[in-house]
Motif scaffolding. Structure first.
Motif, PDB file in Angstrom:
ATOM      1  N   ASP A   1      -8.553   7.999  -5.250  1.00  0.00           N
ATOM      2  CA  ASP A   1      -8.516   7.403  -3.913  1.00  0.00           C
ATOM      3  C   ASP A   1      -7.107   7.345  -3.343  1.00  0.00           C
ATOM      4  OD1 ASP A   1     -11.235   7.049  -3.730  1.00  0.00           O
ATOM      5  OD2 ASP A   1     -11.211   5.007  -4.499  1.00  0.00           O
ATOM      6  N   VAL A   2      -6.106   7.260  -4.211  1.00  0.00           N
ATOM      7  CA  VAL A   2      -4.726   7.236  -3.733  1.00  0.00           C
ATOM      8  C   VAL A   2      -4.379   8.576  -3.074  1.00  0.00           C
ATOM      9  CG1 VAL A   2      -2.311   6.930  -4.355  1.00  0.00           C
ATOM     10  CG2 VAL A   2      -4.054   5.619  -5.557  1.00  0.00           C
TER      11      VAL A   2
ATOM     12  N   PHE B   1      -7.069   0.261  -3.873  1.00  0.00           N
ATOM     13  CA  PHE B   1      -7.712   1.523  -4.228  1.00  0.00           C
ATOM     14  C   PHE B   1      -8.655   1.321  -5.410  1.00  0.00           C
ATOM     15  CE2 PHE B   1      -3.478   2.630  -2.557  1.00  0.00           C
ATOM     16  CZ  PHE B   1      -3.854   3.403  -1.465  1.00  0.00           C
TER      17      PHE B   1
ATOM     18  N   TYR C   1      -5.869   8.809   0.456  1.00  0.00           N
ATOM     19  CA  TYR C   1      -5.690   7.477   1.024  1.00  0.00           C
ATOM     20  C   TYR C   1      -5.968   7.368   2.516  1.00  0.00           C
ATOM     21  CZ  TYR C   1      -1.169   9.183   2.758  1.00  0.00           C
ATOM     22  OH  TYR C   1      -0.188   9.885   3.397  1.00  0.00           O
TER      23      TYR C   1
ATOM     24  N   ARG D   1       0.838  -1.204   0.000  1.00  0.00           N
ATOM     25  CA  ARG D   1       0.000   0.000   0.000  1.00  0.00           C
ATOM     26  C   ARG D   1       0.872   1.254   0.000  1.00  0.00           C
ATOM     27  NH1 ARG D   1      -2.705   3.346   3.821  1.00  0.00           N
ATOM     28  NH2 ARG D   1      -4.773   4.002   3.108  1.00  0.00           N
TER      29      ARG D   1
END
Length: 201
Positions: free
Chosen positions: A57-58, A52, A61, A13
């Protein structure tokens, strides 16, 4: 103790986040593909989607994790704690959580702010997330002080506090040179806002 499998997931991640931010900085947000982000982290595009749902969305996060922390602090407030003191505790704890994130550097923070301010897609997502989180926080504060604070009081307090902190950070990021300086700016903005909220008791 965190197990091997969980540590591996955390590393993947983190690699995806760092790789994505690096590519966004080098190539531009719109020009960067999901496949390129996955390759940067040495994983498949399918693996990217395990972490994601999109490039947007990254960038955001940690938003959901921070919201859960805030709601848990509201639900577990100490007896006798004033609304102002609780809100300051929320700011302090949120900043501590941010500071503990290995992926977060001053450069990444600066890049995130710049991306959100300049990319229309991210601007729209940020505005939606901001309204949603403030509304949830307002309801949580209202419930924490049921019979003492009206929903209007709670919403006004949350709006003043969050607005002060976010604007101060965005304004200060051009002049600060470290995360510590940025966090001090955020806390000072919170104190200024809260000084005007003491009428809530």
């Amino acid at each position: 103790m965190v197990g091997l499998r969980e540590r591996k997931k955390q590393r993947t991640r983190r690699a995806l986040i760092e790789g994505a931010l690096r590519l966004f900085d080098e190539k531009g947000f719109e020009e960067t593909t999901l496949a390129e982000i996955a390759a940067e982290a040495d994983v498949s595009t399918r693996t990217f989607f395990s972490y994601f749902a999109s490039k947007e969305d990254v960038v955001f996060y940690d938003v959901d994790e921070r919201m859960e922390l805030v709601l848990s602090l509201l639900a577990g407030k100490e007896p006798g704690m004033s609304p102002g003191d609780l809100l300051l505790k929320i700011i302090d704890t949120s900043l501590e959580q941010l500071a503990s994130q290995e992926v977060l550097t001053f450069e990444n923070t600066e890049l995130r702010v710049r991306l959100i301010l300049t990319e229309p897609t991210l601007q729209a997502r940020a505005l939606q997330r901001l309204f949603d989180s403030q509304l949830r926080l307002a309801h949580g504060l209202h419930e924490a002080y049921a019979g003492r604070l009206t929903l209007t009081d709670s919403a006004a307090a949350v709006g003043a506090l969050v607005g002060a902190v976010k604007l101060a950070v965005m304004a200060g990021i051009e002049h600060e040179h470290s995360l510590d300086e940025l966090w001090n700016t955020a806390r000072r903005a919170a104190q200024v806002a809260l000084s005007g909220l003491r009428s809530l008791g």
